[in-house]
Design an enzyme around this catalytic site. Structure first.
Site, PDB file in Angstrom:
ATOM      1  CG  ASN A  13      -3.580   4.474  -0.771  1.00 41.25           C
ATOM      2  OD1 ASN A  13      -4.782   4.716  -0.700  1.00 41.25           O
ATOM      3  ND2 ASN A  13      -3.082   3.477  -1.496  1.00 41.25           N
ATOM      4  CE  LYS A  15      -3.207   0.438   0.398  1.00 46.51           C
ATOM      5  NZ  LYS A  15      -2.505  -0.818   0.230  1.00 46.51           N
ATOM      6  CG  HIS A 101      -2.613   1.465  -5.340  1.00 46.57           C
ATOM      7  ND1 HIS A 101      -2.834   0.139  -5.064  1.00 46.57           N
ATOM      8  CD2 HIS A 101      -1.845   1.944  -4.333  1.00 46.57           C
ATOM      9  CE1 HIS A 101      -2.228  -0.169  -3.925  1.00 46.57           C
ATOM     10  NE2 HIS A 101      -1.624   0.914  -3.460  1.00 46.57           N
ATOM     11  CD  GLU A 103      -4.328  -2.125  -2.579  1.00 52.02           C
ATOM     12  OE1 GLU A 103      -5.050  -1.152  -2.305  1.00 52.02           O
ATOM     13  OE2 GLU A 103      -3.399  -2.514  -1.836  1.00 52.02           O
ATOM     14  CD  GLU A 171       2.424   1.972  -3.514  1.00 53.00           C
ATOM     15  OE1 GLU A 171       2.499   2.467  -2.381  1.00 53.00           O
ATOM     16  OE2 GLU A 171       1.370   1.564  -4.007  1.00 53.00           O
ATOM     17  N   GLY A 177       1.341  -4.043   2.143  1.00 52.10           N
ATOM     18  CA  GLY A 177       0.547  -4.622   3.219  1.00 52.10           C
ATOM     19  C   GLY A 177       1.073  -5.947   3.754  1.00 52.10           C
ATOM     20  CB  SER A 215       5.785  -2.972   4.215  1.00 51.02           C
ATOM     21  OG  SER A 215       4.788  -3.934   3.901  1.00 51.02           O
TER      22      SER A 215
HETATM   23  P1  PGA Z   1       1.188  -0.384   2.805  1.00 49.70           P
HETATM   24  O1  PGA Z   1       0.473   0.103   1.446  1.00 49.70           O
HETATM   25  O2  PGA Z   1       1.971   0.793   3.323  1.00 49.70           O
HETATM   26  O3  PGA Z   1       0.053  -0.778   3.700  1.00 49.70           O
HETATM   27  O4  PGA Z   1       2.080  -1.516   2.433  1.00 49.70           O
HETATM   28  C1  PGA Z   1       1.109   0.986   0.554  1.00 49.70           C
HETATM   29  C2  PGA Z   1       0.219   1.280  -0.622  1.00 49.70           C
HETATM   30  O5  PGA Z   1      -0.462   0.367  -1.124  1.00 49.70           O
HETATM   31  O6  PGA Z   1       0.170   2.430  -1.099  1.00 49.70           O
END
Ligand code: PGA
Length: 254
Positions: A13, A15, A101, A103, A171, A177, A215
């Site tokens: 992803n 983003k 997601h 976000e 998640e 992140g 992460s």
């Molecule tokens: P990350 O994000 O691996 O940077 O923690 C995962 C995600 O939001 O899909």
């Protein structure tokens, strides 16, 4: 043990990151790595921002790496300025789309009901829907993780979903992140819970792939990817470098 039977899916992803240059460099590099080990028993999927999907589709031709998007609208076309429809994604070479997601749930106020309508649109367009669920830190601290995950799953997955085209990504919001991850035991509890719900709701619920995300990197991939009922990863930051992403694939396959 379903987890050992299901072939892992490692999904990247990106983003809101990238450029034409990064897309070219990253996908050229990843295609070369995949080309050296075409038999590695993992499926790879990359999900760049919408403006780069067509370029990505060209770069991935013949690579064996699948292309996905990060969102779609619930309608197939119409007066929805700025939105992207699922049939357009399919037309541009996508086979999957990430939906719900955290976000998007946070930035755009997407409810689980809304996510379900988008997932239905994705399925109707022939795409695989990757539906994301996960608790916030506050929800975790008050012991509500399984309740939150259950409610999001129940609300976000369309009734006619089938294992071939429905993937769930767990998640935890606090792990995205941040460099923090749940323990393998914590992941095992949530994934076992999700598996039991999906088996109760769908006749092929045992076959739906359950990804862990938050992460994930090459250094922790082997541990997290071998937790029972974990069938792959949804990767953010570490999907932006070919070597890092490939390292996760190696960890999942090993
Ligand atoms: P990350 O994000 O691996 O940077 O923690 C995962 C995600 O939001 O899909």
């Amino acid at each position: 043990m379903t987890s050992s039977r299901l072939r892992p899916l490692i999904a990247g992803n990106w983003k809101m990151n990238g450029s034409r240059a990064l897309t070219t460099e990253l996908l050229t590099g990843l295609s070369a790595l995949r080309g050296k080990q075409p038999d590695l028993a993992v499926d790879l999927l990359v999900c760049p921002p919408a403006p780069y999907l067509t370029l990505a589709a060209q770069l991935l031709q013949g690579s064996g790496i699948a292309l996905g998007a990060q969102d779609c609208h619930a309608k197939a076309s119409g007066a929805h300025t700025g939105d992207v429809a699922a049939p357009m994604l399919a037309d541009c070479g996508c086979s999957a789309v990430i939906l719900g997601h955290s976000e998007r749930r946070a930035d755009h106020g997407e409810s689980s009901e809304h996510v379900a309508t988008k997932a239905k649109a994705a399925l109707d367009a022939g795409l695989t829907a990757i539906v994301c669920v996960g608790e916030t830190e506050a929800e975790r601290d008050r012991g509500a993780t399984l309740d939150i995950v259950s409610a999001q799953l129940e609300g976000s997955i369309p009734a006619d979903a089938e294992a071939g085209r429905l993937v769930v990504a767990y998640e935890p919001v606090w792990a995205i992140g941040t460099g923090k991850t749940p323990t393998p035991d914590d992941v095992a509890v949530v994934h076992a819970h999700m598996r039991s719900l999906l088996k109760a709701w769908f006749k092929d619920g045992a076959e739906m792939r359950l990804l862990y995300g938050g992460s994930v990197k090459a250094a922790n991939a082997a541990t997290l990817m071998h937790v029972p009922e974990v069938n792959g990863a949804l990767v953010g930051g570490a999907s932006l470098k070919a070597d890092d992403f490939w390292g996760i694939a190696l960890g999942a396959a090993g």
